[in-house]
Design a protein around this motif. Structure first.
Motif, PDB file in Angstrom:
ATOM      1  N   SER B 159      13.262  53.337  40.169  1.00 26.78           N
ATOM      2  CA  SER B 159      14.107  52.186  39.835  1.00 26.78           C
ATOM      3  C   SER B 159      14.497  51.377  41.065  1.00 26.78           C
ATOM      4  O   SER B 159      14.400  50.142  41.067  1.00 26.78           O
ATOM      5  N   GLN B 160      14.945  52.079  42.133  1.00 30.26           N
ATOM      6  CA  GLN B 160      15.413  51.357  43.323  1.00 30.26           C
ATOM      7  C   GLN B 160      14.274  50.526  43.929  1.00 30.26           C
ATOM      8  O   GLN B 160      14.457  49.351  44.247  1.00 30.26           O
ATOM      9  N   GLU B 161      13.100  51.124  44.060  1.00 28.46           N
ATOM     10  CA  GLU B 161      11.964  50.436  44.676  1.00 28.46           C
ATOM     11  C   GLU B 161      11.561  49.196  43.867  1.00 28.46           C
ATOM     12  O   GLU B 161      11.355  48.108  44.434  1.00 28.46           O
ATOM     13  N   VAL B 162      11.464  49.351  42.549  1.00 24.62           N
ATOM     14  CA  VAL B 162      11.050  48.223  41.706  1.00 24.62           C
ATOM     15  C   VAL B 162      12.137  47.148  41.706  1.00 24.62           C
ATOM     16  O   VAL B 162      11.839  45.944  41.741  1.00 24.62           O
ATOM     17  N   ALA B 163      13.404  47.572  41.710  1.00 19.75           N
ATOM     18  CA  ALA B 163      14.505  46.606  41.741  1.00 19.75           C
ATOM     19  C   ALA B 163      14.421  45.753  43.012  1.00 19.75           C
ATOM     20  O   ALA B 163      14.542  44.526  42.967  1.00 19.75           O
ATOM     21  N   GLU B 164      14.187  46.413  44.152  1.00 22.36           N
ATOM     22  CA  GLU B 164      14.090  45.666  45.420  1.00 22.36           C
ATOM     23  C   GLU B 164      12.942  44.666  45.368  1.00 22.36           C
ATOM     24  O   GLU B 164      13.052  43.538  45.857  1.00 22.36           O
ATOM     25  N   LYS B 165      11.850  45.087  44.748  1.00 20.24           N
ATOM     26  CA  LYS B 165      10.673  44.220  44.652  1.00 20.24           C
ATOM     27  C   LYS B 165      10.975  42.956  43.844  1.00 20.24           C
ATOM     28  O   LYS B 165      10.689  41.841  44.288  1.00 20.24           O
ATOM     29  N   VAL B 166      11.572  43.130  42.654  1.00 19.16           N
ATOM     30  CA  VAL B 166      11.817  41.943  41.820  1.00 19.16           C
ATOM     31  C   VAL B 166      12.887  41.050  42.453  1.00 19.16           C
ATOM     32  O   VAL B 166      12.821  39.819  42.354  1.00 19.16           O
ATOM     33  N   LEU B 169      11.336  38.920  44.915  1.00 19.98           N
ATOM     34  CA  LEU B 169      10.566  37.839  44.284  1.00 19.98           C
ATOM     35  C   LEU B 169      11.458  36.758  43.674  1.00 19.98           C
ATOM     36  O   LEU B 169      10.963  35.830  43.038  1.00 19.98           O
ATOM     37  N   GLY B 170      12.782  36.915  43.821  1.00 20.40           N
ATOM     38  CA  GLY B 170      13.685  35.839  43.411  1.00 20.40           C
ATOM     39  C   GLY B 170      14.489  36.100  42.146  1.00 20.40           C
ATOM     40  O   GLY B 170      15.229  35.215  41.689  1.00 20.40           O
ATOM     41  N   ILE B 171      14.383  37.300  41.582  1.00 17.12           N
ATOM     42  CA  ILE B 171      15.159  37.595  40.365  1.00 17.12           C
ATOM     43  C   ILE B 171      16.565  38.050  40.759  1.00 17.12           C
ATOM     44  O   ILE B 171      16.747  38.830  41.680  1.00 17.12           O
ATOM     45  N   LYS B 172      17.553  37.514  40.054  1.00 19.57           N
ATOM     46  CA  LYS B 172      18.946  37.718  40.466  1.00 19.57           C
ATOM     47  C   LYS B 172      19.777  38.489  39.433  1.00 19.57           C
ATOM     48  O   LYS B 172      21.003  38.499  39.494  1.00 19.57           O
ATOM     49  N   SER B 181      22.332  54.419  40.273  1.00 19.77           N
ATOM     50  CA  SER B 181      23.123  53.276  40.686  1.00 19.77           C
ATOM     51  C   SER B 181      22.329  52.535  41.765  1.00 19.77           C
ATOM     52  O   SER B 181      22.067  53.088  42.828  1.00 19.77           O
ATOM     53  N   LEU B 182      21.927  51.306  41.500  1.00 21.37           N
ATOM     54  CA  LEU B 182      21.066  50.563  42.422  1.00 21.37           C
ATOM     55  C   LEU B 182      21.863  49.979  43.577  1.00 21.37           C
ATOM     56  O   LEU B 182      22.999  49.546  43.406  1.00 21.37           O
ATOM     57  N   SER B 183      21.258  49.987  44.743  1.00 19.92           N
ATOM     58  CA  SER B 183      21.876  49.385  45.921  1.00 19.92           C
ATOM     59  C   SER B 183      21.154  48.072  46.207  1.00 19.92           C
ATOM     60  O   SER B 183      20.004  48.070  46.658  1.00 19.92           O
ATOM     61  N   LEU B 184      21.817  46.952  45.898  1.00 21.73           N
ATOM     62  CA  LEU B 184      21.194  45.624  45.994  1.00 21.73           C
ATOM     63  C   LEU B 184      22.205  44.624  46.555  1.00 21.73           C
ATOM     64  O   LEU B 184      23.409  44.903  46.573  1.00 21.73           O
ATOM     65  N   PRO B 185      21.722  43.453  47.023  1.00 20.68           N
ATOM     66  CA  PRO B 185      22.673  42.441  47.527  1.00 20.68           C
ATOM     67  C   PRO B 185      23.726  42.097  46.471  1.00 20.68           C
ATOM     68  O   PRO B 185      23.466  42.181  45.269  1.00 20.68           O
ATOM     69  N   ASP B 186      24.915  41.692  46.954  1.00 20.82           N
ATOM     70  CA  ASP B 186      26.049  41.442  46.059  1.00 20.82           C
ATOM     71  C   ASP B 186      25.808  40.330  45.053  1.00 20.82           C
ATOM     72  O   ASP B 186      26.446  40.291  44.000  1.00 20.82           O
TER      73      ASP B 186
END
Lengths: 217, 217
Positions: B159-166, B169-172, B181-186
């Motif tokens: 999940s984390q790897e695919v989340a970072e990828k999308v 690519l510009g998905i918000k 629990s994903l760690s992603l920009p705020d």
């Protein structure tokens, strides 16, 4: 008997996610884990994480944190996931099949003992190792020794009818995946699981962000 | 940008269930509906139902109730389900397939514009009318015109790897079905959907009832 009113629902919903992380930490031989680390992982305030674990009666040590193994055991005991919970699953469509395939539910103590579908084409087929039984055999199979819960994955238009049937056969707890509020006796526990509810929350967050971006301009 | 903090989450989660009931009432030509009737249906206090609908800005009339059509439109507008929300779905396992098959998500405005899976055996197959694309084509297909959300039905360990990828690519906004629990920009909205969370709630209600029954003896 009075209706069950649960406190701390958000905390309880978080428990499987803590559990998954703690299992990973245990596999990496991390014997202790701090509140701060888990709070950072969950994107939560450490105070909330502390309160969540108070529910399990597991105590952390100042400056050390929690023993990973104690916390895993504590969460499983709190949810009674250290014991088997027998279940029947009704409705082997796409969602029902997906649930039969989740191995994690077995780890959490759910033991699916029978699977029913009203479509005769499915009778006798196997889905993830479970034989699909004809729906008209429910009485014969369930009444003698009713399982603890029924997982209803039938179309929403049938949810009420199937719920009444399994309750009539002695089942007292229902995990309902239909988008409908069931009308059942007060002593029957119902947990409604509506995937569209999650999409509603996501949609609302998008609305809030769009409004925030517009007001920034 | 600050993290989105949603109020009234339980009310928002209930919206699709209200909507389903209201659609049924509208089909039966029930032009008005009272708070009491909906409260009884939802097993909720009428005060809560009233507060839920205040979110939509639809006003009821004393002694008459709400106009069914107004309430349907109000809920759909409140959630922006009157507009299309483009989505990519990644991971066409059992759950991903089930989500592709739910026609109600289309009614709620979700328009799945692409579907990816990393298993080459699935590439080029169709699931509920959607062609499964090879995961290594994500950049080529998504980057030009990223959809509004990504629905992640990949195994939790990815999940984390695919989340970072999308996100790259510009998905918000991400609807995450992994138990992590994903760690992603705020500025990225994440809605975690853990089926085991519902089972945890059901399990806790069973514990409460068992304790109540024991203390009654």
């Amino acid at each position: 008997m009075k209706k069950i009113k649960l406190q701390n629902t958000p905390a309880i919903r978080r428990m499987p996610t803590y559990l998954h992380k703690l299992d990973l930490l245990a596999a990496e031989h991390e014997e202790t884990v701090s509140t701060t680390k888990l709070a950072e992982y969950m994107n939560l305030d450490p105070v909330i994480v502390k309160k969540d674990f108070e529910l399990t009666n597991v105590k952390g040590q100042p400056g050390v944190g929690y023993q990973t193994a104690d916390l895993i055991e504590g969460i499983r005991r709190f949810l009674r996931w250290d014991q088997l919970c027998s279940a029947t699953l009704v409705g082997v469509g796409a969602l029902g099949s997906a649930i039969l395939g989740f191995t994690e539910f077995q780890e959490f103590g759910m033991k699916i003992t029978s699977v029913f579908d009203s479509n005769p084409d499915k009778t006798g087929t196997y889905v993830h190792g479970h034989e699909v039984l004809a729906a008209d055999r429910m009485e014969e199979i369930l009444k003698q020794d009713p399982p603890r819960i029924a997982v209803l994955c039938v179309p929403t238009s049938c949810s009420q009818e199937v719920a009444e049937k399994v309750v009539h056969l002695g089942i007292k707890a229902i995990w309902n995946f239909g988008n409908v509020s069931l009308s059942l006796p007060d002593d029957v526990i119902v947990q409604r699981e509506v995937l569209a509810g999650g999409f509603a929350v996501l949609s609302s967050k998008l609305v809030l962000r769009d409004e925030g971006e517009n007001s920034d301009q």
